[in-house]
Design a protein around this motif. Structure first.
Motif, PDB file in Angstrom:
ATOM      1  N   ASP A  84      -7.864 -22.992 -24.453  1.00 56.74           N
ATOM      2  CA  ASP A  84      -9.126 -21.843 -24.581  1.00 56.74           C
ATOM      3  C   ASP A  84      -9.648 -22.256 -22.857  1.00 56.74           C
ATOM      4  O   ASP A  84     -10.203 -21.179 -22.297  1.00 56.74           O
ATOM      5  N   CYS A  85      -8.649 -22.782 -22.029  1.00 55.46           N
ATOM      6  CA  CYS A  85      -8.637 -22.606 -20.334  1.00 55.46           C
ATOM      7  C   CYS A  85      -8.407 -21.887 -20.390  1.00 55.46           C
ATOM      8  O   CYS A  85      -8.950 -20.693 -18.694  1.00 55.46           O
ATOM      9  N   LEU A  86      -6.870 -21.403 -20.528  1.00 55.11           N
ATOM     10  CA  LEU A  86      -6.174 -19.916 -19.940  1.00 55.11           C
ATOM     11  C   LEU A  86      -7.390 -18.673 -20.697  1.00 55.11           C
ATOM     12  O   LEU A  86      -7.096 -17.580 -19.699  1.00 55.11           O
ATOM     13  N   ARG A  87      -7.972 -18.919 -22.099  1.00 54.68           N
ATOM     14  CA  ARG A  87      -8.449 -17.911 -22.107  1.00 54.68           C
ATOM     15  C   ARG A  87      -9.772 -17.246 -21.134  1.00 54.68           C
ATOM     16  O   ARG A  87     -10.537 -16.720 -20.828  1.00 54.68           O
ATOM     17  N   ARG A  88     -10.414 -18.928 -20.528  1.00 51.39           N
ATOM     18  CA  ARG A  88     -11.969 -18.420 -20.087  1.00 51.39           C
ATOM     19  C   ARG A  88     -11.157 -17.681 -18.587  1.00 51.39           C
ATOM     20  O   ARG A  88     -12.283 -17.218 -18.041  1.00 51.39           O
ATOM     21  N   TRP A  89     -10.105 -18.150 -18.175  1.00 53.07           N
ATOM     22  CA  TRP A  89      -9.333 -18.547 -16.759  1.00 53.07           C
ATOM     23  C   TRP A  89      -8.896 -16.123 -16.422  1.00 53.07           C
ATOM     24  O   TRP A  89      -9.640 -15.971 -16.079  1.00 53.07           O
ATOM     25  N   SER A  90      -8.916 -15.320 -18.190  1.00 48.88           N
ATOM     26  CA  SER A  90      -8.090 -14.561 -18.226  1.00 48.88           C
ATOM     27  C   SER A  90      -9.627 -13.489 -18.191  1.00 48.88           C
ATOM     28  O   SER A  90      -9.307 -12.346 -17.553  1.00 48.88           O
ATOM     29  N   ASN A  92     -12.771 -14.268 -16.203  1.00 46.80           N
ATOM     30  CA  ASN A  92     -12.580 -13.792 -15.175  1.00 46.80           C
ATOM     31  C   ASN A  92     -12.268 -13.854 -14.360  1.00 46.80           C
ATOM     32  O   ASN A  92     -12.129 -13.057 -13.191  1.00 46.80           O
ATOM     33  N   LEU A  93     -10.968 -12.911 -14.924  1.00 46.02           N
ATOM     34  CA  LEU A  93     -10.017 -12.303 -13.887  1.00 46.02           C
ATOM     35  C   LEU A  93     -10.475 -10.769 -13.884  1.00 46.02           C
ATOM     36  O   LEU A  93     -10.378  -9.544 -12.686  1.00 46.02           O
ATOM     37  N   SER A  94     -10.674 -10.794 -14.744  1.00 42.65           N
ATOM     38  CA  SER A  94     -11.357  -9.123 -15.686  1.00 42.65           C
ATOM     39  C   SER A  94     -12.712  -8.560 -15.292  1.00 42.65           C
ATOM     40  O   SER A  94     -13.568  -9.145 -15.107  1.00 42.65           O
TER      41      SER A  94
END
Length: 94
Positions: A84-90, A92-94
């Motif tokens: 979930d943390c990686l999904r939220r981070w990715s 925020n990148l786009s």
């Protein structure tokens, strides 16, 4: 190489790890970087391999035999939180 990683982890230099690192490892790295290529080119590749494996084994065995080996605590890891943390981070990148 180790000094670069140490600068990443402790960029402000609050710990005195760099002093200990300089005394313990820089000499070893200089010797390996200096002599390994020459020994390899002159056909003594088994010698450098043997010396490196024996020295590494002694470095690992010494604290174990002296009772200084540190046991790490095992923590349970919830992979769903990490995903979930990686999904939220990715997102925020786009």
């Amino acid at each position: 190489m180790g000094i670069v990683f140490l600068n990443i982890v402790d960029s402000e230099g609050k710990s005195k790890t760099l002093d200990d690192y300089a005394l313990a490892y820089v000499g070893v790295e200089i010797v390996i970087v200096s002599f390994a290529p020459e020994l390899m080119m002159t056909g003594h590749h088994w010698l450098i391999t043997l010396v490196t494996v024996v020295a590494g084994s002694l470095i690992l065995l010494f604290p174990k035999l002296r009772g200084m080996w540190v046991k790490l605590k095992r923590y349970s890891v919830d992979l769903n939180k990490g995903i979930d943390c990686l999904r939220r981070w990715s997102m925020n990148l786009s």
